[in-house]
Write a protein that holds these residues in place. Sequence first.
Motif, PDB file in Angstrom:
ATOM      1  N   SER A 298       0.864  -1.182   0.000  1.00 39.43           N
ATOM      2  CA  SER A 298       0.000   0.000   0.000  1.00 39.43           C
ATOM      3  C   SER A 298       0.894   1.224   0.000  1.00 39.43           C
ATOM      4  O   SER A 298       2.044   1.182   0.489  1.00 39.43           O
ATOM      5  CB  SER A 298      -0.953   0.055   1.212  1.00 39.43           C
ATOM      6  N   ALA A 299       0.375   2.302  -0.554  1.00 40.72           N
ATOM      7  CA  ALA A 299       1.127   3.559  -0.564  1.00 40.72           C
ATOM      8  C   ALA A 299       1.343   4.061   0.861  1.00 40.72           C
ATOM      9  O   ALA A 299       2.405   4.581   1.194  1.00 40.72           O
ATOM     10  CB  ALA A 299       0.377   4.612  -1.385  1.00 40.72           C
ATOM     11  N   LYS A 300       0.336   3.868   1.721  1.00 39.48           N
ATOM     12  CA  LYS A 300       0.454   4.327   3.109  1.00 39.48           C
ATOM     13  C   LYS A 300       1.609   3.622   3.823  1.00 39.48           C
ATOM     14  O   LYS A 300       2.395   4.262   4.529  1.00 39.48           O
ATOM     15  CB  LYS A 300      -0.855   4.075   3.857  1.00 39.48           C
ATOM     16  N   SER A 301       1.736   2.314   3.637  1.00 38.49           N
ATOM     17  CA  SER A 301       2.825   1.575   4.278  1.00 38.49           C
ATOM     18  C   SER A 301       4.185   2.067   3.820  1.00 38.49           C
ATOM     19  O   SER A 301       5.110   2.251   4.625  1.00 38.49           O
ATOM     20  CB  SER A 301       2.690   0.075   3.967  1.00 38.49           C
ATOM     21  N   MET A 302       4.320   2.322   2.526  1.00 33.02           N
ATOM     22  CA  MET A 302       5.596   2.772   1.995  1.00 33.02           C
ATOM     23  C   MET A 302       5.907   4.217   2.394  1.00 33.02           C
ATOM     24  O   MET A 302       7.074   4.595   2.523  1.00 33.02           O
ATOM     25  CB  MET A 302       5.614   2.624   0.472  1.00 33.02           C
ATOM     26  N   LEU A 303       4.867   5.021   2.617  1.00 37.81           N
ATOM     27  CA  LEU A 303       5.092   6.372   3.137  1.00 37.81           C
ATOM     28  C   LEU A 303       5.695   6.305   4.534  1.00 37.81           C
ATOM     29  O   LEU A 303       6.613   7.073   4.871  1.00 37.81           O
ATOM     30  CB  LEU A 303       3.775   7.158   3.166  1.00 37.81           C
ATOM     31  N   ASN A 304       5.203   5.387   5.342  1.00 44.41           N
ATOM     32  CA  ASN A 304       5.764   5.206   6.688  1.00 44.41           C
ATOM     33  C   ASN A 304       7.216   4.753   6.633  1.00 44.41           C
ATOM     34  O   ASN A 304       8.053   5.192   7.425  1.00 44.41           O
ATOM     35  CB  ASN A 304       4.922   4.209   7.479  1.00 44.41           C
ATOM     36  N   ILE A 406      -0.033  11.241  12.653  1.00 44.58           N
ATOM     37  CA  ILE A 406      -1.285  11.667  12.020  1.00 44.58           C
ATOM     38  C   ILE A 406      -1.627  10.761  10.845  1.00 44.58           C
ATOM     39  O   ILE A 406      -2.802  10.444  10.603  1.00 44.58           O
ATOM     40  CB  ILE A 406      -1.177  13.139  11.570  1.00 44.58           C
ATOM     41  N   LEU A 407      -0.608  10.301  10.108  1.00 44.16           N
ATOM     42  CA  LEU A 407      -0.839   9.420   8.968  1.00 44.16           C
ATOM     43  C   LEU A 407      -1.494   8.111   9.403  1.00 44.16           C
ATOM     44  O   LEU A 407      -2.198   7.473   8.609  1.00 44.16           O
ATOM     45  CB  LEU A 407       0.501   9.135   8.272  1.00 44.16           C
ATOM     46  N   TYR A 408      -1.302   7.728  10.645  1.00 48.05           N
ATOM     47  CA  TYR A 408      -1.904   6.495  11.175  1.00 48.05           C
ATOM     48  C   TYR A 408      -3.430   6.519  11.044  1.00 48.05           C
ATOM     49  O   TYR A 408      -4.070   5.468  10.891  1.00 48.05           O
ATOM     50  CB  TYR A 408      -1.505   6.326  12.643  1.00 48.05           C
ATOM     51  N   PHE A 409      -4.034   7.705  11.069  1.00 46.19           N
ATOM     52  CA  PHE A 409      -5.491   7.827  11.112  1.00 46.19           C
ATOM     53  C   PHE A 409      -6.149   7.897   9.732  1.00 46.19           C
ATOM     54  O   PHE A 409      -7.367   8.086   9.642  1.00 46.19           O
ATOM     55  CB  PHE A 409      -5.879   9.063  11.930  1.00 46.19           C
ATOM     56  N   VAL A 410      -5.372   7.742   8.657  1.00 44.44           N
ATOM     57  CA  VAL A 410      -5.978   7.669   7.326  1.00 44.44           C
ATOM     58  C   VAL A 410      -5.986   6.216   6.886  1.00 44.44           C
ATOM     59  O   VAL A 410      -5.138   5.421   7.296  1.00 44.44           O
ATOM     60  CB  VAL A 410      -5.232   8.547   6.295  1.00 44.44           C
ATOM     61  N   PRO A 411      -6.945   5.815   6.035  1.00 37.19           N
ATOM     62  CA  PRO A 411      -7.028   4.413   5.622  1.00 37.19           C
ATOM     63  C   PRO A 411      -5.962   4.063   4.594  1.00 37.19           C
ATOM     64  O   PRO A 411      -5.403   4.937   3.923  1.00 37.19           O
ATOM     65  CB  PRO A 411      -8.428   4.326   5.001  1.00 37.19           C
ATOM     66  N   SER A 412      -5.684   2.789   4.487  1.00 37.77           N
ATOM     67  CA  SER A 412      -4.802   2.318   3.415  1.00 37.77           C
ATOM     68  C   SER A 412      -5.461   2.628   2.081  1.00 37.77           C
ATOM     69  O   SER A 412      -6.682   2.541   1.936  1.00 37.77           O
ATOM     70  CB  SER A 412      -4.566   0.821   3.543  1.00 37.77           C
ATOM     71  N   ASP A 413      -4.671   3.006   1.102  1.00 41.01           N
ATOM     72  CA  ASP A 413      -5.237   3.295  -0.219  1.00 41.01           C
ATOM     73  C   ASP A 413      -5.850   2.042  -0.846  1.00 41.01           C
ATOM     74  O   ASP A 413      -6.680   2.147  -1.755  1.00 41.01           O
ATOM     75  CB  ASP A 413      -4.173   3.888  -1.156  1.00 41.01           C
ATOM     76  N   LYS A 414      -5.475   0.867  -0.374  1.00 42.04           N
ATOM     77  CA  LYS A 414      -6.083  -0.362  -0.882  1.00 42.04           C
ATOM     78  C   LYS A 414      -7.537  -0.518  -0.418  1.00 42.04           C
ATOM     79  O   LYS A 414      -8.278  -1.350  -0.952  1.00 42.04           O
ATOM     80  CB  LYS A 414      -5.263  -1.575  -0.441  1.00 42.04           C
ATOM     81  N   LYS A 415      -7.935   0.283   0.575  1.00 44.35           N
ATOM     82  CA  LYS A 415      -9.313   0.222   1.073  1.00 44.35           C
ATOM     83  C   LYS A 415     -10.165   1.342   0.502  1.00 44.35           C
ATOM     84  O   LYS A 415     -11.341   1.474   0.858  1.00 44.35           O
ATOM     85  CB  LYS A 415      -9.312   0.298   2.600  1.00 44.35           C
TER      86      LYS A 415
END
Length: 425
Positions: A298-304, A406-415
Amino acid sequence: MKKFTKQENSWMFYDWGSSAFSIIITTAIFPIYYKAQATDAGISGADSTAYLGYTISVFTFILAMLGPILGTIADYKGLKKKFFLSFMGLGIFSTFALIFVPEGQWLLLLIVFTLASLGSTGANVFYDGFLVDVTNDNRMNQVSARGFGLGYIGSAIPFVISIAIILLAQHGILPISSTTASKIAFLITCIWWAVFAIPMIRNVKQIHFVERDSQPIRQSFKRLFQTVKHVKEYKYLTIFLIAYFFYIDGVGTIISMSTAYGTDVGLSPTVLLVVLFVTQVVAAPFSIIYGKLANRFSAKSMLNVGIVVYIIVCIYGYFLETAIDFWILAMLVASSQGGIQALSRSYFAKLIPKNNANEFFGFYNIFGKFASITGPLLLGFTAQITGHSNAGILSLIVLFVIGMIILYFVPSDKKLTTPIQPISK
């Protein structure tokens, strides 16, 4: 992933051309050239670094204020390309004008640099907005990441040519001064940028738009006001922008101030240029890798992942003393700087209503550019107070940590399955 379309390739190759400005003007040759001109005029190293930071803050503030307004107007049918071309023209012309600034005129140099940067970053606002016109949500991570990858590769070519000219001039092989060699690099930037913008100009068109009405400017302000008024309806988009504001602050500061920072810790211009060239080469495949991993995880995981790498960069940067240290730091940055920017862009593009892409990328620009104000100001202020450029780098860790929380509170882009619809206006 299927073969890239003509529109996707044309969009990505603009990055190939325009990124020459990012490496030659923003990051490498111009800052070194400016520092030399300021030193010759009697300005101390810490002060000239601070003035460069303040200048970056000024032009980013101007563009941050204009971004949403111009973006909202540009959402009207047929206007996105016109705004893009206007800012691109300003950037190319002002970069060319750097050649004619007299030696020792460091203040005039910063003024022209401000105009060139306004053009470059302004064009990129509309360039980012075209992402929704050239591809779909399923392909955005890889298209955005490949654009950054091509940008690193493409910018490396004029950069290495410029380095060669400068080094040959410094060693007396070319019968020109180092100042003239730097000005030739500015000219190369203009030509490279203009030539590789042609596919974008010819093949990319605005597909998503708002139909024009009889009072476009007035209606644009009304639409902008309604978006701000109803921003709570864009819950995850708002949370993401706040997270982006913090972590991209640190990323932008490290990129824009890296050369001046390296100069202040005693690295020679030659070492800096070689390191930055290798950084471009290394960053290209890592950007593409980030895009592929984002499709898998997911993009969110790679951002982290990228944020964690930058926290390590801040800690290591505080203790930087030698050329080897700078090499290690540069490679760490190269591993993540393209990926974190590319995936931020694609994640955001998935959250926004497509017909209002420029309006929303205007807000994206506000958060990104205001972030770019605070970081350089902090670094510049700390450099002047302490007399040491590395004293402020640890403070950037706070920005990255807040951004990650703060990024923790947004959903994964896969969802993200249902596109956000524009607010009824």
